[in-house]
Design a protein around this motif. Structure first.
Motif, PDB file in Angstrom:
ATOM      1  N   TRP A  14      39.595  25.064  52.920  1.00 48.16           N
ATOM      2  CA  TRP A  14      40.267  26.118  53.679  1.00 48.16           C
ATOM      3  C   TRP A  14      39.300  26.758  54.674  1.00 48.16           C
ATOM      4  O   TRP A  14      38.081  26.723  54.496  1.00 48.16           O
ATOM      5  CB  TRP A  14      40.806  27.192  52.750  1.00 48.16           C
ATOM      6  CG  TRP A  14      39.754  27.808  51.851  1.00 48.16           C
ATOM      7  CD1 TRP A  14      39.358  27.369  50.634  1.00 48.16           C
ATOM      8  CD2 TRP A  14      38.958  28.957  52.145  1.00 48.16           C
ATOM      9  NE1 TRP A  14      38.367  28.156  50.134  1.00 48.16           N
ATOM     10  CE2 TRP A  14      38.095  29.146  51.028  1.00 48.16           C
ATOM     11  CE3 TRP A  14      38.898  29.849  53.214  1.00 48.16           C
ATOM     12  CZ2 TRP A  14      37.175  30.187  50.981  1.00 48.16           C
ATOM     13  CZ3 TRP A  14      37.978  30.885  53.154  1.00 48.16           C
ATOM     14  CH2 TRP A  14      37.121  31.048  52.048  1.00 48.16           C
ATOM     15  N   LEU A  15      39.847  27.329  55.730  1.00 47.07           N
ATOM     16  CA  LEU A  15      39.050  28.060  56.723  1.00 47.07           C
ATOM     17  C   LEU A  15      39.902  29.196  57.259  1.00 47.07           C
ATOM     18  O   LEU A  15      41.128  29.154  57.167  1.00 47.07           O
ATOM     19  CB  LEU A  15      38.650  27.148  57.890  1.00 47.07           C
ATOM     20  CG  LEU A  15      37.373  26.303  57.754  1.00 47.07           C
ATOM     21  CD1 LEU A  15      37.196  25.480  59.013  1.00 47.07           C
ATOM     22  CD2 LEU A  15      36.147  27.179  57.528  1.00 47.07           C
ATOM     23  N   ILE A  54      38.331  19.084  57.666  1.00 47.41           N
ATOM     24  CA  ILE A  54      39.376  18.114  57.299  1.00 47.41           C
ATOM     25  C   ILE A  54      38.737  16.817  56.830  1.00 47.41           C
ATOM     26  O   ILE A  54      39.134  16.229  55.828  1.00 47.41           O
ATOM     27  CB  ILE A  54      40.314  17.838  58.500  1.00 47.41           C
ATOM     28  CG1 ILE A  54      41.159  19.080  58.804  1.00 47.41           C
ATOM     29  CG2 ILE A  54      41.228  16.642  58.203  1.00 47.41           C
ATOM     30  CD1 ILE A  54      42.015  18.947  60.039  1.00 47.41           C
ATOM     31  N   PHE A  55      37.703  16.398  57.574  1.00 47.28           N
ATOM     32  CA  PHE A  55      37.059  15.134  57.228  1.00 47.28           C
ATOM     33  C   PHE A  55      36.238  15.224  55.948  1.00 47.28           C
ATOM     34  O   PHE A  55      35.908  14.226  55.345  1.00 47.28           O
ATOM     35  CB  PHE A  55      36.159  14.666  58.381  1.00 47.28           C
ATOM     36  CG  PHE A  55      36.949  14.178  59.562  1.00 47.28           C
ATOM     37  CD1 PHE A  55      38.186  13.571  59.373  1.00 47.28           C
ATOM     38  CD2 PHE A  55      36.468  14.321  60.849  1.00 47.28           C
ATOM     39  CE1 PHE A  55      38.928  13.115  60.455  1.00 47.28           C
ATOM     40  CE2 PHE A  55      37.197  13.866  61.934  1.00 47.28           C
ATOM     41  CZ  PHE A  55      38.436  13.263  61.738  1.00 47.28           C
ATOM     42  N   THR A  56      35.899  16.445  55.555  1.00 48.54           N
ATOM     43  CA  THR A  56      35.082  16.609  54.354  1.00 48.54           C
ATOM     44  C   THR A  56      35.905  16.391  53.077  1.00 48.54           C
ATOM     45  O   THR A  56      35.376  15.992  52.061  1.00 48.54           O
ATOM     46  CB  THR A  56      34.480  18.029  54.327  1.00 48.54           C
ATOM     47  OG1 THR A  56      33.852  18.260  55.578  1.00 48.54           O
ATOM     48  CG2 THR A  56      33.454  18.180  53.217  1.00 48.54           C
ATOM     49  N   PHE A 111      38.717  26.330  71.152  1.00 52.04           N
ATOM     50  CA  PHE A 111      39.966  26.768  70.519  1.00 52.04           C
ATOM     51  C   PHE A 111      39.715  27.260  69.108  1.00 52.04           C
ATOM     52  O   PHE A 111      38.845  26.757  68.409  1.00 52.04           O
ATOM     53  CB  PHE A 111      40.954  25.602  70.449  1.00 52.04           C
ATOM     54  CG  PHE A 111      41.309  25.039  71.783  1.00 52.04           C
ATOM     55  CD1 PHE A 111      42.131  25.745  72.651  1.00 52.04           C
ATOM     56  CD2 PHE A 111      40.815  23.813  72.174  1.00 52.04           C
ATOM     57  CE1 PHE A 111      42.456  25.221  73.892  1.00 52.04           C
ATOM     58  CE2 PHE A 111      41.136  23.284  73.412  1.00 52.04           C
ATOM     59  CZ  PHE A 111      41.957  23.988  74.280  1.00 52.04           C
ATOM     60  N   THR A 112      40.532  28.222  68.701  1.00 53.91           N
ATOM     61  CA  THR A 112      40.490  28.619  67.298  1.00 53.91           C
ATOM     62  C   THR A 112      41.537  27.799  66.547  1.00 53.91           C
ATOM     63  O   THR A 112      42.454  27.230  67.150  1.00 53.91           O
ATOM     64  CB  THR A 112      40.826  30.109  67.127  1.00 53.91           C
ATOM     65  OG1 THR A 112      42.112  30.344  67.682  1.00 53.91           O
ATOM     66  CG2 THR A 112      39.794  30.986  67.808  1.00 53.91           C
ATOM     67  N   ILE A 113      41.374  27.765  65.249  1.00 52.21           N
ATOM     68  CA  ILE A 113      42.323  27.033  64.406  1.00 52.21           C
ATOM     69  C   ILE A 113      43.733  27.590  64.565  1.00 52.21           C
ATOM     70  O   ILE A 113      44.717  26.867  64.601  1.00 52.21           O
ATOM     71  CB  ILE A 113      41.862  27.106  62.933  1.00 52.21           C
ATOM     72  CG1 ILE A 113      40.611  26.247  62.763  1.00 52.21           C
ATOM     73  CG2 ILE A 113      42.965  26.671  61.990  1.00 52.21           C
ATOM     74  CD1 ILE A 113      40.047  26.264  61.373  1.00 52.21           C
ATOM     75  N   LYS A 120      36.457  22.860  65.976  1.00 50.73           N
ATOM     76  CA  LYS A 120      35.385  21.929  65.620  1.00 50.73           C
ATOM     77  C   LYS A 120      35.085  22.031  64.120  1.00 50.73           C
ATOM     78  O   LYS A 120      35.019  21.019  63.420  1.00 50.73           O
ATOM     79  CB  LYS A 120      34.141  22.260  66.432  1.00 50.73           C
ATOM     80  CG  LYS A 120      33.034  21.247  66.267  1.00 50.73           C
ATOM     81  CD  LYS A 120      31.878  21.610  67.171  1.00 50.73           C
ATOM     82  CE  LYS A 120      30.626  20.859  66.765  1.00 50.73           C
ATOM     83  NZ  LYS A 120      29.445  21.460  67.355  1.00 50.73           N
ATOM     84  N   ASP A 121      34.948  23.277  63.654  1.00 53.22           N
ATOM     85  CA  ASP A 121      34.717  23.482  62.220  1.00 53.22           C
ATOM     86  C   ASP A 121      35.910  22.969  61.428  1.00 53.22           C
ATOM     87  O   ASP A 121      35.755  22.398  60.348  1.00 53.22           O
ATOM     88  CB  ASP A 121      34.495  24.971  61.915  1.00 53.22           C
ATOM     89  CG  ASP A 121      33.187  25.468  62.502  1.00 53.22           C
ATOM     90  OD1 ASP A 121      32.361  24.614  62.887  1.00 53.22           O
ATOM     91  OD2 ASP A 121      33.005  26.699  62.584  1.00 53.22           O
TER      92      ASP A 121
END
Ligand code: ADP
Ligand code: MG
Lengths: 254, 369
Positions: free
Chosen positions: B323-324, B337-339, B254-256, B331-332
């Motif tokens: 941001w992305l 988010i966890f970073t 999936f994409t964001i 996955k990225d």
């Protein structure tokens, strides 16, 4: 850059030059000039015969050797080819003089003359064909199975694969076989005289028989020069026949 | 979009191999432009199944239909020339230059020289190797990855509608493999071939396939989209094969864009701090996303981090890396988010304009389907 090229050229040419110088000196020292000039018509006849012996036997050996070697790699020939290979291997270990003698002894048994140029040609041919068959077979056999599978899967016909893929890729190994064959032929050709095959061997053996070094050298020196000439021609033709993509530095010998 | 390739109860029994069915009644349909990844443990019949399509291996029973025509009725040579073929070990022709390798099929098809040259040029560009630099080199002058790309280019040269690829990236180190996979997918975007792609690597199968054909002992276990295989593995074998982390693997599919919420708390950076405080009290969020006049992300304001003498939003904004782009994989996104400490991620477009935001809950929702 150009200096490096020049240096390399010099490095390659100097030994050749020195060898020729030595040969010419030998030639002059033993008075071979005189003998040759006195017998100039015979000289040309012998050189001509020598060329005929070498070129014809070489040509036939290459033609038959490459064809036979190629045929042996075909699937349907699998069983026969190991037998042929065994014969070829044994054959190659017989010394040249032995083959000449056998031609002399054997050909009359099947109703052919054992004396003259034809038996000499047959003997030379038989000597030369072995390494060519062997290397052609080994060369084609060593072409990667992946390459063949890719070619087949892409829709190349058997013939296209043979001529566009297998033979060109086997060419360095085949060329090595041809070189070996040439060395054998050029080395054996003087012996042709022994069974009346003509060629420069005549003067060499006459010189030996008369204990006249001049006559012997008058025959031996052109033989050496012819050998060098053929080797040179081969290395030039290899440049054309062997693709840069498959060229190796070491020439594979049979 | 019709059916391009159809296998119907295709079976292969190798002579003298104890009558074991290397491929056992395999059936599936592939639509035009789809990639079907054939995957399964070693020896399950992947290669055999694939090679029956270009008749490198003769079919024992069953039928293979390409574009409505039974391949057993077609001329073998012509059939093969209409199918691009990439083998595992590349198999470039060492005696030919790169250009000649690529031109081989067009030459067999008797194209004229101008058209061939143009095709070679175009394909070298597609696989990202500068034509003028590589055309006249020989295969032994190229790296493994470059050779593999030439292998793919060569297979595409005759404009075949169908391509067969047997573990095309199998011999390449993981970093280059990922790169080649991405490049190949980009190429496929442009050329839209129908592709049968054999691999033993389930991750590759998931990444590359529109459909996954999962084999075991010559039999078809599941034929479905990667999403379906990961979400609804047909049995324990499939679940096992795709691995215990199959839910995480789905994140790659999936994409964001698919998961994000498009109502982020955005505030213009020229607004006053009072406006910001107002927004904080109205919503229960701790963070506001600051943008400039174009809507471009400038940073994030923390409710508890507003300096006393700040009067404008601008004075309170902290620049951020959280941001992305919307095209990135979930996955990225999760990793990002966890970073960071915000508990969410700002989603932007190519020019960093804010499109939305993403929380772990959104990801969970998406995975639930
Ligand atoms: N030429 C052959 N002769 C006999 N058996 C074969 C041959 N090729 C493959 N097999 C057998 O068929 C089965 C499937 O092989 P293959 O299609 O190569 O599997 P995969 O590509 O999935 O590893 C294996 O059990 C293999 O041993
Ligand atoms: Mg395989």
């Amino acid at each position: 850059m150009t200096l490096r090229v020049l240096l390399r050229l010099v490095k390659r040419l100097v030994p050749v030059f020195l060898t020729i110088l030595f040969i010419v000196w030998l030639y002059t020292y033993y008075g071979a000039w005189d003998y040759t000039i006195k017998n100039i018509p015979e000289f040309f006849k012998l050189v001509y015969e020598h060329f005929v012996l070498v070129i014809i036997s070489m040509f036939c050996a290459a033609l038959v050797g490459v064809s036979l070697g190629t045929m042996m790699t075909r699937k349907s020939m699998e069983k026969v080819s190991s037998a042929i290979m065994a014969v070829v291997n044994v054959w190659q270990s017989v010394p040249s003089l032995g083959v000449i003698a056998m031609a002399y002894g054997f050909l009359p048994l099947i109703g052919l003359s054992g004396i003259g140029m034809v038996p000499a040609l047959i003997a030379l041919f038989l000597q030369a064909v072995a390494p060519i068959v062997r290397n052609t077979y080994a060369g084609i056999d060593s072409v990667s199975k992946d390459v063949i599978e890719a070619a087949t899967g892409m829709g190349m016909t058997r013939k296209q694969i043979l001529f566009q893929i297998e033979l060109p890729n086997a060419m360095p190994v085949i060329a090595g076989g041809v070189r070996t064959a040439t060395a054998i032929i050029v080395g054996t050709a003087p012996l042709a005289f022994l069974i009346g095959g003509g060629g420069l061997g005549f003067w060499i053996f006459t010189g030996i028989a008369l204990v006249d070094t001049g006559i012997m050298v008058a025959g031996a020196v052109p033989v050496a020069l012819i050998a060098m000439l053929f080797d040179y021609c081969l290395s030039v033709s290899e440049k054309f026949l062997v693709s840069r993509g498959v060229r190796t530095n070491e020439v594979k010998m049979a | 979009m019709g059916i391009m390739l159809s296998l119907q109860k295709v079976t292969k029994i190798y002579p003298g191999a104890g009558h074991i069915k290397a491929v056992d009644e395999l059936s599936f349909d592939l639509e035009e432009g789809e990639i079907c990844t054939v995957v399964g443990p070693s020896g399950c019949g992947k290669t055999t199944a694939m090679k029956m399509i270009n008749r490198l291996i003769l079919i024992t029973s069953g039928k293979i239909i390409i574009n409505g025509r039974d391949i057993s009725r077609l001329d073998t040579i012509e059939l093969r020339r209409s199918i691009g073929y990439v083998i595992q070990n590349i198999g470039l022709f060492p005696n030919m230059t790169i250009g000649e390798n690529i031109a081989i099929i067009p030459k067999l098809l008797k194209w004229n020289k101008a058209k061939i040259d143009e095709k070679v040029q175009q394909l070298l560009e597609i696989v990202n190797l500068a034509p003028d630099e590589y055309r006249d080199r020989y295969p032994n002058e190229l790296s493994g990855g470059q050779q593999q790309r030439i292998g793919v280019a060569r297979a595409m040269a005759g404009d075949p509608p169908i391509m067969l690829m047997d573990e095309p990236f199998g011999a390449i180190d993981p970093i280059n493999r990922e790169h080649l996979q991405n490049e190949f997918l980009k190429i496929q975007e442009k050329v839209k071939k129908t592709i049968v792609f054999v691999t033993h690597d389930i991750d590759e199968a998931i990444k590359m396939g529109d459909k996954i054909c999962l084999l075991k002992d010559g039999r078809l276990v599941q034929f479905a989209s990667p999403e379906e295989v990961l979400t609804y593995p047909k049995n324990d074998f499939v679940a096992d094969f795709v691995g215990g982390d199959r839910t995480l693997k789905r994140l790659n599919l999936f994409t964001i864009k698919r998961a994000m919420k498009d109502n982020p708390p955005v505030i213009h950076q020229d607004e006053t701090i009072d406006t910001a405080c107002n927004m904080f009290s109205k919503t229960d969020t701790r963070y506001l996303i600051a943008v400039d006049g174009e809507g471009t992300l400038t940073g994030i304001i923390d409710k508890h981090g507003i300096p006393d003498k700040a009067t404008r939003v601008k004075d309170a904004v902290a620049p951020t890396n959280a941001w992305l782009t919307a095209q990135s994989s979930l996955k990225d996104g999760l990793s990002e988010i966890f970073t960071h400490d915000y508990g969410f991620l700002v989603v932007v477009d190519d020019v960093k304009k804010v499109l939305g935001w993403l929380h772990t809950e959104d990801i969970k929702e998406t995975l639930k389907g």
